[in-house]
Design a protein around this motif. Structure first.
Motif, PDB file in Angstrom:
ATOM      1  N   GLY A 131       0.863  -1.875   0.662  1.00  0.00           N
ATOM      2  CA  GLY A 131       0.759  -0.207   0.424  1.00  0.00           C
ATOM      3  C   GLY A 131       0.661   1.223   0.009  1.00  0.00           C
ATOM      4  N   ALA A 169       2.827   1.799  -3.752  1.00  0.00           N
ATOM      5  CA  ALA A 169       1.571   1.879  -4.420  1.00  0.00           C
ATOM      6  C   ALA A 169       1.758   3.665  -3.873  1.00  0.00           C
ATOM      7  CB  ALA A 169       0.407   1.968  -4.102  1.00  0.00           C
ATOM      8  N   LEU A 170       1.647   4.268  -2.747  1.00  0.00           N
ATOM      9  CA  LEU A 170       2.096   5.023  -2.902  1.00  0.00           C
ATOM     10  C   LEU A 170       2.485   6.520  -3.634  1.00  0.00           C
ATOM     11  CD1 LEU A 170      -0.987   7.191  -1.013  1.00  0.00           C
ATOM     12  CD2 LEU A 170       0.467   6.895   1.240  1.00  0.00           C
ATOM     13  N   LEU A 212       3.029   6.897  -6.900  1.00  0.00           N
ATOM     14  CA  LEU A 212       2.122   8.166  -7.016  1.00  0.00           C
ATOM     15  C   LEU A 212       2.379   9.030  -6.802  1.00  0.00           C
ATOM     16  CD1 LEU A 212      -0.763   8.469  -8.248  1.00  0.00           C
ATOM     17  CD2 LEU A 212      -1.593   8.682  -5.786  1.00  0.00           C
ATOM     18  N   ILE A 216      -2.356  22.099   1.978  1.00  0.00           N
ATOM     19  CA  ILE A 216      -2.487  21.536   1.207  1.00  0.00           C
ATOM     20  C   ILE A 216      -3.420  21.364  -0.115  1.00  0.00           C
ATOM     21  CG2 ILE A 216      -5.220  20.523   2.648  1.00  0.00           C
ATOM     22  CD1 ILE A 216      -4.072  18.198   2.830  1.00  0.00           C
ATOM     23  N   ASP A 217      -4.018  22.036   0.156  1.00  0.00           N
ATOM     24  CA  ASP A 217      -4.807  22.698  -1.562  1.00  0.00           C
ATOM     25  C   ASP A 217      -4.599  23.289  -1.886  1.00  0.00           C
ATOM     26  OD1 ASP A 217      -5.166  24.514   0.427  1.00  0.00           O
ATOM     27  OD2 ASP A 217      -7.274  24.814   0.125  1.00  0.00           O
ATOM     28  N   LEU A 273      -0.087  18.444  -1.806  1.00  0.00           N
ATOM     29  CA  LEU A 273      -1.516  17.312  -1.445  1.00  0.00           C
ATOM     30  C   LEU A 273      -0.279  16.130  -0.743  1.00  0.00           C
ATOM     31  CD1 LEU A 273      -4.497  16.918  -1.173  1.00  0.00           C
ATOM     32  CD2 LEU A 273      -4.503  15.748  -3.929  1.00  0.00           C
ATOM     33  N   LEU A 274       0.390  15.805  -1.818  1.00  0.00           N
ATOM     34  CA  LEU A 274       0.659  13.629  -1.777  1.00  0.00           C
ATOM     35  C   LEU A 274       1.719  14.505  -0.565  1.00  0.00           C
ATOM     36  CD1 LEU A 274       0.917  13.485  -5.747  1.00  0.00           C
ATOM     37  CD2 LEU A 274      -0.621  12.601  -4.020  1.00  0.00           C
ATOM     38  N   ALA A 277      -0.067  13.183   1.522  1.00  0.00           N
ATOM     39  CA  ALA A 277      -0.846  11.611   1.910  1.00  0.00           C
ATOM     40  C   ALA A 277       0.659  10.922   2.271  1.00  0.00           C
ATOM     41  CB  ALA A 277      -1.138  11.732   0.300  1.00  0.00           C
ATOM     42  N   ALA A 303      -4.609   2.882  -1.585  1.00  0.00           N
ATOM     43  CA  ALA A 303      -3.796   4.242  -1.526  1.00  0.00           C
ATOM     44  C   ALA A 303      -4.284   4.976  -2.531  1.00  0.00           C
ATOM     45  CB  ALA A 303      -1.904   3.573  -2.552  1.00  0.00           C
ATOM     46  N   ASN A 304      -4.730   4.546  -3.237  1.00  0.00           N
ATOM     47  CA  ASN A 304      -5.866   5.550  -4.120  1.00  0.00           C
ATOM     48  C   ASN A 304      -7.078   6.126  -3.546  1.00  0.00           C
ATOM     49  OD1 ASN A 304      -5.977   2.906  -6.866  1.00  0.00           O
ATOM     50  ND2 ASN A 304      -5.021   5.546  -6.554  1.00  0.00           N
ATOM     51  N   VAL A 321      -6.182   6.933   0.365  1.00  0.00           N
ATOM     52  CA  VAL A 321      -5.927   7.729   0.583  1.00  0.00           C
ATOM     53  C   VAL A 321      -5.741   9.115   0.154  1.00  0.00           C
ATOM     54  CG1 VAL A 321      -3.748   8.280   1.919  1.00  0.00           C
ATOM     55  CG2 VAL A 321      -4.636   5.957   2.784  1.00  0.00           C
ATOM     56  N   VAL A 322      -4.952   8.873  -1.074  1.00  0.00           N
ATOM     57  CA  VAL A 322      -4.937   9.921  -1.992  1.00  0.00           C
ATOM     58  C   VAL A 322      -6.427  11.584  -2.289  1.00  0.00           C
ATOM     59  CG1 VAL A 322      -4.107  11.251  -4.337  1.00  0.00           C
ATOM     60  CG2 VAL A 322      -2.388   9.481  -2.873  1.00  0.00           C
ATOM     61  N   ALA A 357      -7.320  12.465   1.270  1.00  0.00           N
ATOM     62  CA  ALA A 357      -6.623  13.568   1.345  1.00  0.00           C
ATOM     63  C   ALA A 357      -7.035  14.990   0.566  1.00  0.00           C
ATOM     64  CB  ALA A 357      -5.378  13.603   1.490  1.00  0.00           C
ATOM     65  N   ASP A 358      -7.332  14.501  -0.876  1.00  0.00           N
ATOM     66  CA  ASP A 358      -7.740  15.545  -1.544  1.00  0.00           C
ATOM     67  C   ASP A 358      -8.983  15.890  -0.915  1.00  0.00           C
ATOM     68  OD1 ASP A 358      -7.567  17.664  -3.146  1.00  0.00           O
ATOM     69  OD2 ASP A 358      -7.491  15.957  -4.733  1.00  0.00           O
ATOM     70  N   GLY A 366      -8.970  17.858   1.741  1.00  0.00           N
ATOM     71  CA  GLY A 366      -8.336  19.421   1.855  1.00  0.00           C
ATOM     72  C   GLY A 366      -9.646  20.222   2.002  1.00  0.00           C
ATOM     73  N   ARG A 367      -9.320  22.053   1.600  1.00  0.00           N
ATOM     74  CA  ARG A 367     -10.296  22.828   1.424  1.00  0.00           C
ATOM     75  C   ARG A 367     -10.691  22.846   0.020  1.00  0.00           C
ATOM     76  NH1 ARG A 367      -6.379  26.506   4.987  1.00  0.00           N
ATOM     77  NH2 ARG A 367      -5.303  25.151   4.443  1.00  0.00           N
ATOM     78  N   ASP A 368      -9.932  23.293  -0.526  1.00  0.00           N
ATOM     79  CA  ASP A 368     -10.414  23.034  -1.738  1.00  0.00           C
ATOM     80  C   ASP A 368      -9.498  21.534  -2.742  1.00  0.00           C
ATOM     81  OD1 ASP A 368     -12.409  24.775  -2.290  1.00  0.00           O
ATOM     82  OD2 ASP A 368     -10.516  26.424  -1.779  1.00  0.00           O
ATOM     83  N   VAL A 373      -8.101  19.419  -5.219  1.00  0.00           N
ATOM     84  CA  VAL A 373      -6.662  19.772  -5.989  1.00  0.00           C
ATOM     85  C   VAL A 373      -6.717  19.417  -7.360  1.00  0.00           C
ATOM     86  CG1 VAL A 373      -4.437  20.066  -6.644  1.00  0.00           C
ATOM     87  CG2 VAL A 373      -5.329  20.586  -4.388  1.00  0.00           C
ATOM     88  N   PHE A 395      -7.340  15.378  -7.559  1.00  0.00           N
ATOM     89  CA  PHE A 395      -7.946  13.608  -7.461  1.00  0.00           C
ATOM     90  C   PHE A 395      -9.330  13.627  -6.891  1.00  0.00           C
ATOM     91  CE2 PHE A 395      -2.723  14.673  -6.497  1.00  0.00           C
ATOM     92  CZ  PHE A 395      -2.307  13.434  -7.552  1.00  0.00           C
TER      93      PHE A 395
END
Lengths: 194, 517
Positions: free
Chosen positions: A31, A34-35, A38, A122-123, A129-130, A133, B219-220, B222-223, B226-227, B230-232, B234, B236
């Motif tokens: 897992g 994979a992250l 990405l 984060i945004d 972001l990543l 993550a 993992a997909n 999680v991304v 997280a997005d 987040g506030r806006d 991004v 994903f």
């Protein structure tokens, strides 16, 4: 002749906890891999378009290297615990597991410093972001490993480090080493090659 | 003369104390059979619900120009469309196999329980809570993306869906780790892995495949999570587009979709020779074929969302894996056909539901892999067509039929009384008919140009409209088949009544079954 009641002989089993931990470690590692894959893929895509990944100078190498050193030391201490379990040496076993937990806590504290020093929103973009993550997932895995170590240490309090509990320490050490390797990926991919 | 005061088992029982009864037993038990039953019972109920959702989405497709007749709009239709797929993977097929294996595999290995009984219980409750979160959040406006804009509340519901899906994945992984450890560690001393019963072997292979697949999906998630948090969003987690589902749709496509059906081979590999009263020739080869099919079902590498515009699915490896899957399943069919040739098949007699179901499940799976191979071959250009759903439906139907066959064959491990044979045949027949109609209509519609998401892109023709009507009939049959199987299982899952028909302990029930077969 009359004998006392005797339980049946224990069946010969492979080390169940070790095997289970091996599978759980593999799943966790896949897992995380994979992250990270990405992350690398998106970074490659951003750079191939001529864009910048992180703003230059936003990530310092010092804390990241210190975390790597801390985790490498924790690998030594967790192996010390394994050796203590083999020798049925409880005082050293507790000391080693406790030191490992201390190193784990230190890494979490250092990550909070990294988050403050980078000041990423984060945004703000895909990179930020990543970044959160990947590092956030690593912290979750680290906390899980610390819980495993803590449970193993508590179990060792209720008796000697016999074969079963020795296996538990080995299993916890296996998972811990995988966590250290996960951080190595973070260190190299996120901090070194930025 | 040597005497012992008491049998060791009596000491163990006295130390364990009285077993809780009723609902408390389901919560506190460490018995792998009870946990397995719980997995199967809940996933059967969820299966009926998921199949009913499938009927609604199919009926909506009958008129592509107005996707709001029943479900109330494009977003609602897309939510149900994705729920149908995700639910059959995460809430129905995988937990059904896990439950069957938890109930059956330890006994086959001579073990009295799973390697980690309490972890099995924890995995069931985590899966149940995660499943409920997924279902409730989807009906609250969540899901895996939208096609027509979302409100803030719907965005929050989507994060809840992702959270629930993540919890379900962790729970399924925990169950898979438990099963794999049981097969490896608790098998009798001296028994090599290739010598374990084929169903146990296939579950070990499946567990390993799921360990290579589900963490990638996590993992997909999680991304995306997280997005979205987040506030806006991004990139994903943009909920206004179907992109969230686009990051997870590889789970229901080749090759990952075959991970749903690996245990079907193990079930058939045990039931067919057993019911025919023979031993499987070249058993090691059969085990190797199952392992190879598992290897071909590892699919996290084939996701296309992040690599766009490049697409791994255009590469030789993807095509090779798709074609090799047919060869592997056909080889297994050959082994079963050889067993049928050497065994005592009497065509004038109606085969048992276990025998017929397990054999038909493999045949259906072979059909799925054949159309899957056509899907990946370049000249047909079927990757984004409804053929994708056709292959998925065939694999799901094969998995459901295989599970039903397993339940009817190993019922003493799962049920309190023998299930009705006629109901078993009915369930297998309905599931088979439903699966074939669904798969065939989608595959043919794909050749006629229908897209996988029918309200997007250019598609409409009289022929495709007719095929949609066939698909509606197929999805109704699938619901009926699941209801028939669930009714038979629930009726016989209840504990024996002391004076009721079929009363007796498991040993007596086993004798009954032995006499029947």
């Amino acid at each position: 002749m009359k004998t006392a009641s005797l339980p049946a002989a224990a069946p010969v089993r492979l080390r169940t906890l070790m095997v289970g931990t091996l599978f759980a470690t593999a799943a966790t590692f896949i897992g995380f891999l994979a992250l990270v894959s990405l992350y690398v893929q998106q970074r490659q895509q951003a750079r191939s378009g001529g864009g910048e990944w992180f703003p230059s100078g936003s990530i310092e190498m010092g804390p990241a290297g210190m975390m790597m050193a801390t985790l490498l030391m924790s690998s030594v201490t967790v192996q010390w615990a394994v050796q203590a379990a083999r020798a049925d040496d409880r005082p050293h076993g507790w000391m080693a597991l406790g030191t490992t937990l201390l190193f784990g806590t230190a890494v979490i504290v250092q990550f909070s410093f990294v988050y403050q020093s980078t000041g990423f929103e984060i945004d703000a973009g895909i990179a930020q972001l990543l970044f959160y993550a990947v590092t956030g997932s690593f912290i979750v895995i680290l906390v899980a490993a610390m819980a495993f170590i803590a449970v193993t240490a508590l179990r060792s309090l209720i008796g000697p480090l016999d074969t079963d509990r020795g296996h538990a320490v080995q299993a916890a050490a296996l998972f811990w080493h995988s966590v250290v390797f996960c951080y190595f990926l973070v260190w190299y991919v996120v901090f070194i090659t930025k | 003369m040597t005497m012992t005061d008491s049998a060791p088992v009596a000491v163990t029982e006295a130390a364990a104390g009285p077993e809780p009864a009723g609902a408390a037993r389901w919560v506190t038990t460490n018995d792998c059979r009870i946990v397995g039953r719980a997995f199967m019972a809940v996933s059967l109920v969820l299966g009926v619900g998921a199949a009913a959702v499938g009927v609604l989405t199919r009926v909506e497709r009958l008129d592509p120009s107005a996707p709001d007749q029943i479900l109330g709009g494009l977003n609602s239709w897309f939510q149900m469309w994705t729920l149908y797929r995700a639910a059959f993977v995460l809430l129905v097929v995988l937990p059904l196999f896990l439950g069957l294996a938890m109930a059956v595999v330890p006994g086959k290995l001579g073990a009295d329980n799973l390697a980690f009984p309490r972890a099995a219980q924890a995995s069931f409750w985590a899966w149940l809570i995660g499943s409920l979160i997924v279902v409730v959040s989807v009906f609250a406006g969540g899901g895996w993306g939208a096609m027509d804009g979302v409100t803030a509340a719907e965005r929050d519901a989507m994060t809840l869906t992702l959270l629930g899906a993540g919890l379900v994945i962790v729970a399924l992984l925990s169950g898979a780790v438990n099963l794999a450890t049981t097969v490896i560690s608790l098998r009798p001393a001296g028994m090599s892995l290739l010598q374990v019963p084929l169903f146990a072997w296939s579950m070990l292979v499946s567990a390993v495949v799921w360990l290579f697949t589900l963490p990638v999906a996590a993992a997909n998630i999680v991304v995306v999570y997280a997005d979205l948090r987040g506030r806006d969003p991004v990139a994903f987690g943009l909920p206004e587009s179907p992109g969230i589902w686009g990051q997870l749709d590889w789970l229901v496509e080749q090759p990952a979709v075959y991970a749903l059906a690996v245990p079907v081979l193990g079930i058939a590999g045990e039931i067919v020779p057993d019911r025919l009263g023979i031993r499987l020739d070249r058993r090691g080869a059969a085990a190797s074929i199952i392992g190879l099919f598992g290897l071909l079902a590892v699919g996290g590498w084939s996701q296309d969302y992040f690599t766009a515009p490049a697409d791994h699915r255009d590469e030789l490896l993807y095509v090779g894996v798709g074609v090799a899957a047919v060869v592997v399943v056909l080889a297994f069919c050959g082994a079963l056909a050889d067993a049928a040739r050497r065994g005592s098949v009497r065509l004038q007699e109606m085969p048992s539901s276990a025998l017929a179901g397990s054999a038909l499940a493999v045949v259906l799976l072979a059909g799925a892999t054949f159309f899957g191979a056509l899907r990946v071959i370049k000249p047909f250009e079927l990757l984004e067509r409804s053929t994708t759903t056709g292959v998925f439906n065939a694999v799901v139907a094969a998995a459901l039929i295989g599970t039903a066959a397993g339940v009817w064959h190993w019922w003493p491990e799962i049920l309190s009384r023998p299930p009705s044979e006629s109901r078993g045949r009915l369930a297998v027949l309905l599931l088979l008919a439903g699966g074939v109609l669904l798969a065939a209509s989608d595959v043919i519609a794909g050749f006629l140009g229908a897209g996988d998401r029918p309200f997007v892109g250019d598609y409409d023709s009289g022929a495709v409209g007719g095929l949609n009507a066939v698909a509606v009939a197929g999805s109704v049959l699938l619901v009926l088949g699941l209801i028939a199987a669930a009714a038979a299982v629930f009726e016989t899952m209840r504990p024996d009544r002391p004076d009721g028909p079929g009363a007796g302990d498991a040993a007596a029930a086993g004798l009954l079954r032995g006499a029947g077969s």
